[in-house]
Design a protein around this motif. Structure first.
Motif, PDB file in Angstrom:
ATOM      1  N   GLY A 172       5.824   0.683   1.205  1.00  0.00           N
ATOM      2  CA  GLY A 172       5.160   0.642   2.501  1.00  0.00           C
ATOM      3  C   GLY A 172       4.719  -0.764   2.870  1.00  0.00           C
ATOM      4  O   GLY A 172       4.845  -1.185   4.036  1.00  0.00           O
ATOM      5  N   LEU A 173       4.194  -1.504   1.900  1.00  0.00           N
ATOM      6  CA  LEU A 173       3.783  -2.884   2.132  1.00  0.00           C
ATOM      7  C   LEU A 173       4.964  -3.741   2.579  1.00  0.00           C
ATOM      8  O   LEU A 173       4.853  -4.536   3.530  1.00  0.00           O
ATOM      9  CB  LEU A 173       3.167  -3.466   0.855  1.00  0.00           C
TER      10      LEU A 173
ATOM     11  N   ARG B  88       5.766  -3.093   6.177  1.00  0.00           N
ATOM     12  CA  ARG B  88       4.770  -3.670   7.091  1.00  0.00           C
ATOM     13  C   ARG B  88       4.914  -5.183   7.210  1.00  0.00           C
ATOM     14  O   ARG B  88       4.620  -5.761   8.260  1.00  0.00           O
ATOM     15  CB  ARG B  88       3.351  -3.318   6.626  1.00  0.00           C
TER      16      ARG B  88
ATOM     17  N   GLU C 193       2.452   6.435  -6.879  1.00  0.00           N
ATOM     18  CA  GLU C 193       1.596   5.900  -5.820  1.00  0.00           C
ATOM     19  C   GLU C 193       1.806   4.399  -5.658  1.00  0.00           C
ATOM     20  O   GLU C 193       1.907   3.882  -4.537  1.00  0.00           O
ATOM     21  CB  GLU C 193       0.134   6.194  -6.131  1.00  0.00           C
ATOM     22  N   ALA C 194       1.871   3.681  -6.776  1.00  0.00           N
ATOM     23  CA  ALA C 194       2.069   2.237  -6.712  1.00  0.00           C
ATOM     24  C   ALA C 194       3.421   1.890  -6.098  1.00  0.00           C
ATOM     25  O   ALA C 194       3.538   0.953  -5.296  1.00  0.00           O
ATOM     26  CB  ALA C 194       1.955   1.631  -8.107  1.00  0.00           C
TER      27      ALA C 194
ATOM     28  N   ASN D 100       5.259   3.837  -4.003  1.00  0.00           N
ATOM     29  CA  ASN D 100       5.227   4.195  -2.578  1.00  0.00           C
ATOM     30  C   ASN D 100       4.440   3.156  -1.774  1.00  0.00           C
ATOM     31  O   ASN D 100       4.860   2.739  -0.683  1.00  0.00           O
ATOM     32  CB  ASN D 100       4.594   5.573  -2.390  1.00  0.00           C
ATOM     33  N   ASN D 101       3.286   2.740  -2.305  1.00  0.00           N
ATOM     34  CA  ASN D 101       2.470   1.755  -1.598  1.00  0.00           C
ATOM     35  C   ASN D 101       3.191   0.418  -1.469  1.00  0.00           C
ATOM     36  O   ASN D 101       3.103  -0.260  -0.434  1.00  0.00           O
ATOM     37  CB  ASN D 101       1.133   1.556  -2.315  1.00  0.00           C
ATOM     38  N   TYR D 102       3.906   0.050  -2.522  1.00  0.00           N
ATOM     39  CA  TYR D 102       4.652  -1.206  -2.491  1.00  0.00           C
ATOM     40  C   TYR D 102       5.749  -1.158  -1.432  1.00  0.00           C
ATOM     41  O   TYR D 102       5.911  -2.101  -0.642  1.00  0.00           O
ATOM     42  CB  TYR D 102       5.252  -1.463  -3.870  1.00  0.00           C
TER      43      TYR D 102
ATOM     44  N   SER E 277       3.794   4.678 -11.935  1.00  0.00           N
ATOM     45  CA  SER E 277       2.923   5.242 -10.910  1.00  0.00           C
ATOM     46  C   SER E 277       3.709   5.428  -9.615  1.00  0.00           C
ATOM     47  O   SER E 277       4.107   4.438  -8.981  1.00  0.00           O
ATOM     48  CB  SER E 277       1.722   4.325 -10.662  1.00  0.00           C
TER      49      SER E 277
ATOM     50  N   HIS F 162      10.034   6.472   1.946  1.00  0.00           N
ATOM     51  CA  HIS F 162       9.845   5.099   1.487  1.00  0.00           C
ATOM     52  C   HIS F 162      10.927   4.646   0.503  1.00  0.00           C
ATOM     53  O   HIS F 162      11.247   3.460   0.438  1.00  0.00           O
ATOM     54  CB  HIS F 162       8.487   4.950   0.779  1.00  0.00           C
TER      55      HIS F 162
ATOM     56  N   PRO G  99       6.059  -3.876  -7.902  1.00  0.00           N
ATOM     57  CA  PRO G  99       4.936  -3.083  -7.389  1.00  0.00           C
ATOM     58  C   PRO G  99       3.589  -3.457  -7.991  1.00  0.00           C
ATOM     59  O   PRO G  99       2.552  -3.292  -7.355  1.00  0.00           O
ATOM     60  CB  PRO G  99       5.323  -1.642  -7.765  1.00  0.00           C
ATOM     61  N   GLU G 100       3.599  -3.932  -9.244  1.00  0.00           N
ATOM     62  CA  GLU G 100       2.359  -4.275  -9.924  1.00  0.00           C
ATOM     63  C   GLU G 100       2.221  -5.767 -10.152  1.00  0.00           C
ATOM     64  O   GLU G 100       1.437  -6.218 -10.981  1.00  0.00           O
ATOM     65  CB  GLU G 100       2.274  -3.514 -11.259  1.00  0.00           C
TER      66      GLU G 100
END
Length: 262
Positions: free
Chosen positions: A166-167, A170, A159-160, A162-164, A157, A235, A125-126
């Motif tokens: 989601g990425l 996509r 947020e990190a 979840n965003n990962y 995190s 997610h 994720p990071e």
């Protein structure tokens, strides 16, 4: 409630420690560190499987000497009823044999097991200090036909994470994503061991978050509850709990999900 797995380090006496603190319904993943080697990982995996645990040994590509050794490792897994491994490149500075990364290792595992062995792969994720983000994504896309899940590097995190996840969706990665989360680990142990298993980046990320960092790492023991509450079930498929062998506090930290075989 997320399904969960518990990652352990194959230290001396780990089987006795696990049996004291975790029910046999717990799924365990077992690290493969350069200092221990793949032999200790497999010894712990076989001992814990014999005690009735579902185990997922980590197979570090750079630790495997040749295809013959890999064949023997998979034969040992089959005898013990182990149906899944976690494939990584590994942190050894040089490869012991032909596998410099996890990609060719996975191909040979699929061939030798006739496609029956499930394989987890790592996600970041990071990011990863040695590999560009686009390359990491391309590698995941290439691996997903052989893989069964993505397990993220330890992250502090929600947020990190979840965003990962989601990425990845996509960009076409269809694998379920399991969030790598530190357990209720003593702060001093977390800080001392994190660099040895490659989570220095995540700790540096945490250290930039000011009061959040003080809250999360300021006490004697890190608590993952707030992070877990922030994970999106749409997610995230489950929790991969980095225990650092601090097993006694796991049920208090996660409740019944810790004992669920994911």
């Amino acid at each position: 409630m997320f399904d969960s797995r518990v990652e352990i380090i194959p230290a001396n006496g780990i089987a006795a420690m696990v049996s004291r603190h975790l029910p046999t319904s717990t799924t365990l993943t077992i690290t493969c560190l350069p200092a221990h080697g793949i032999e200790r990982t497999m010894a712990a995996a076989l001992e814990l499987a014999d005690l009735g645990y579902a185990v997922v040994p980590h197979l570090a590509a750079r630790a495997v000497a040749d295809k013959g050794q890999l064949r023997n490792l998979l034969a040992d897994c089959a005898t013990a009823g182990i149906t899944e491994v976690f494939t990584i490149s590994g942190d050894a500075p040089r490869a012991a044999g032909p596998y410099a990364s996890s990609t060719p290792l996975m191909a040979d595992i699929a061939e030798l097991s006739a496609g029956s062995m499930k394989m987890g792969v790592a996600g970041y994720p990071e990011g990863h200090p040695a590999t560009h983000g686009v390359q990491l994504l391309d590698e995941l896309l290439a691996k997903q036909e052989l893989a069964s899940r993505v397990v993220t590097q330890m992250c502090f995190s929600a947020e990190a994470i979840n965003n990962y996840a989601g990425l990845l969706r996509r960009e076409g990665v269809r694998l379920p994503v399991w969030a790598g989360v530190a357990g209720a680990v003593p702060r001093t142990k977390l800080l001392a061991l994190a660099g040895k298993i490659g989570v220095g980046t995540s700790l540096r990320f945490l250290s930039t978050k000011g009061s959040f960092a003080r809250h999360m790492l300021g006490g004697e023991r890190y608590q993952p509850d707030a992070l877990i509450d922030g994970l999106a079930p749409t997610h995230i498929a489950g929790l991969h709990l980095y225990s650092f062998n601090s097993l006694a506090a796991l049920p208090a930290a996660l409740g019944p999900a810790t004992a669920h075989a994911g």
